[in-house]
Write an enzyme that holds these catalytic residues in place. Structure first.
Site, PDB file in Angstrom:
ATOM      1  CD  GLU A  50     -12.273  35.700  -2.024  1.00 54.68           C
ATOM      2  OE1 GLU A  50     -12.473  36.094  -1.040  1.00 54.68           O
ATOM      3  OE2 GLU A  50     -13.351  35.691  -2.736  1.00 54.68           O
ATOM      4  CE1 TYR A  62      -1.390  34.859  -6.547  1.00 59.46           C
ATOM      5  CE2 TYR A  62      -2.990  33.149  -5.900  1.00 59.46           C
ATOM      6  CZ  TYR A  62      -2.711  34.229  -6.655  1.00 59.46           C
ATOM      7  OH  TYR A  62      -3.354  34.867  -7.656  1.00 59.46           O
TER       8      TYR A  62
HETATM    9  C1  LIG Z   1      -1.836  30.990 -11.854  1.00 64.16           C
HETATM   10  C2  LIG Z   1      -1.162  31.837 -13.377  1.00 64.16           C
HETATM   11  C3  LIG Z   1      -1.128  33.402 -13.080  1.00 64.16           C
HETATM   12  C4  LIG Z   1       0.220  31.413 -13.024  1.00 64.16           C
HETATM   13  O1  LIG Z   1       0.853  31.658 -14.096  1.00 64.16           O
HETATM   14  P1  LIG Z   1       2.656  31.169 -14.639  1.00 64.16           P
HETATM   15  O2  LIG Z   1       3.129  32.291 -15.497  1.00 64.16           O
HETATM   16  O3  LIG Z   1       1.994  30.048 -15.616  1.00 64.16           O
HETATM   17  O4  LIG Z   1       3.231  30.873 -13.373  1.00 64.16           O
HETATM   18  P2  LIG Z   1       5.096  30.705 -13.076  1.00 64.16           P
HETATM   19  O5  LIG Z   1       5.379  30.087 -14.474  1.00 64.16           O
HETATM   20  O6  LIG Z   1       5.360  32.137 -12.903  1.00 64.16           O
HETATM   21  O7  LIG Z   1       4.907  29.661 -11.940  1.00 64.16           O
HETATM   22  C5  LIG Z   1       5.718  29.926 -10.772  1.00 64.16           C
HETATM   23  C6  LIG Z   1       5.414  28.849  -9.996  1.00 64.16           C
HETATM   24  O8  LIG Z   1       3.681  28.590  -9.606  1.00 64.16           O
HETATM   25  C7  LIG Z   1       3.615  27.168  -9.591  1.00 64.16           C
HETATM   26  N1  LIG Z   1       2.887  26.594 -10.664  1.00 64.16           N
HETATM   27  C8  LIG Z   1       2.837  27.487 -11.561  1.00 64.16           C
HETATM   28  N2  LIG Z   1       1.596  26.845 -12.678  1.00 64.16           N
HETATM   29  C9  LIG Z   1       1.599  25.364 -11.862  1.00 64.16           C
HETATM   30  C10 LIG Z   1       0.737  24.399 -12.405  1.00 64.16           C
HETATM   31  N3  LIG Z   1       0.183  24.264 -13.384  1.00 64.16           N
HETATM   32  N4  LIG Z   1       0.722  23.210 -11.418  1.00 64.16           N
HETATM   33  C11 LIG Z   1       1.811  23.473 -10.304  1.00 64.16           C
HETATM   34  N5  LIG Z   1       2.358  24.391  -9.884  1.00 64.16           N
HETATM   35  C12 LIG Z   1       2.191  25.476 -10.614  1.00 64.16           C
HETATM   36  C13 LIG Z   1       5.212  26.574  -9.689  1.00 64.16           C
HETATM   37  O9  LIG Z   1       5.512  26.565  -8.282  1.00 64.16           O
HETATM   38  C14 LIG Z   1       5.853  27.354 -10.329  1.00 64.16           C
HETATM   39  O10 LIG Z   1       7.224  27.213 -10.348  1.00 64.16           O
HETATM   40  P3  LIG Z   1       8.157  26.366 -11.229  1.00 64.16           P
HETATM   41  O11 LIG Z   1       7.655  26.620 -12.540  1.00 64.16           O
HETATM   42  O12 LIG Z   1       9.463  26.704 -10.837  1.00 64.16           O
HETATM   43  O13 LIG Z   1       7.541  25.052 -10.721  1.00 64.16           O
HETATM   44  C15 LIG Z   1      -1.627  30.956 -14.496  1.00 64.16           C
HETATM   45  O14 LIG Z   1      -1.735  29.583 -14.531  1.00 64.16           O
HETATM   46  C16 LIG Z   1      -2.932  31.492 -14.903  1.00 64.16           C
HETATM   47  O15 LIG Z   1      -3.217  32.589 -15.476  1.00 64.16           O
HETATM   48  N6  LIG Z   1      -4.074  30.752 -14.625  1.00 64.16           N
HETATM   49  C17 LIG Z   1      -5.435  31.078 -14.698  1.00 64.16           C
HETATM   50  C18 LIG Z   1      -5.844  32.401 -13.855  1.00 64.16           C
HETATM   51  C19 LIG Z   1      -5.945  32.198 -12.505  1.00 64.16           C
HETATM   52  O16 LIG Z   1      -6.252  31.015 -12.125  1.00 64.16           O
HETATM   53  N7  LIG Z   1      -5.397  33.126 -11.785  1.00 64.16           N
HETATM   54  C20 LIG Z   1      -5.291  33.070 -10.414  1.00 64.16           C
HETATM   55  C21 LIG Z   1      -6.355  33.926  -9.753  1.00 64.16           C
HETATM   56  S1  LIG Z   1      -6.497  33.887  -8.128  1.00 64.16           S
END
Ligand SMILES: CC(C)(COP(=O)(O)OP(=O)(O)OC[C@H]1O[C@@H](n2cnc3c(N)ncnc32)[C@H](O)[C@@H]1OP(=O)(O)O)[C@@H](O)C(=O)NCCC(=O)NCCS
Length: 97
Positions: A50, A62
């Site tokens: 979730e 996701y």
């Molecule tokens: C969510 C999180 C884990 C993503 O990690 P990340 O390493 O930045 O993600 P990635 O670089 O692997 O991104 C993969 C894809 O996700 C999407 N994405 C990631 N960050 C995004 C953003 N800020 N806005 C829109 N899409 C995004 C994109 O589709 C991206 O692909 P692209 O870069 O080719 O466009 C990170 O933002 C985070 O740690 N957030 C805080 C904790 C959190 O909210 N965790 C989820 C709890 S359910």
């Protein structure tokens, strides 16, 4: 730099949390970690999670790995003075066990 937590019961896994250090985001780390971790759950056939409605980054990540939105818990999380929904997502995996 990046961490992921699951809670697993039999063939079902719940993704409890996934986080990437703020300075390391948007470099593919979150997606790589999630993808690799799914491969380390050989007997799991379904992953549930979730996520906050407002968490655009996580929801996009996701979706990019084919998680489907399956429902909502209305007003589940506190958000400032108000509330926001939890979005429920599921990924079906084919078991090779
Ligand atoms: C969510 C999180 C884990 C993503 O990690 P990340 O390493 O930045 O993600 P990635 O670089 O692997 O991104 C993969 C894809 O996700 C999407 N994405 C990631 N960050 C995004 C953003 N800020 N806005 C829109 N899409 C995004 C994109 O589709 C991206 O692909 P692209 O870069 O080719 O466009 C990170 O933002 C985070 O740690 N957030 C805080 C904790 C959190 O909210 N965790 C989820 C709890 S359910």
């Amino acid at each position: 730099m990046a961490a992921i937590w699951y809670q697993c019961v039999a063939e079902r896994a719940e993704l409890i949390d996934l986080r990437v250090t703020a300075s390391c985001r948007r470099q593919g780390l979150g997606k790589q970690l999630l993808w690799a971790s799914l491969g380390a759950l050989p007997s799991v056939t379904q992953v549930d999670l979730e996520v906050r409605d407002s968490n655009i980054a996580a929801r996009a990540l996701y979706r990019s790995l084919s998680f489907q939105e399956t429902g909502r818990r209305r007003d589940y999380y506190a958000l400032g003075d108000g509330r926001e929904d939890a979005v429920l997502m599921t990924l079906a995996l084919s078991s090779c066990a």
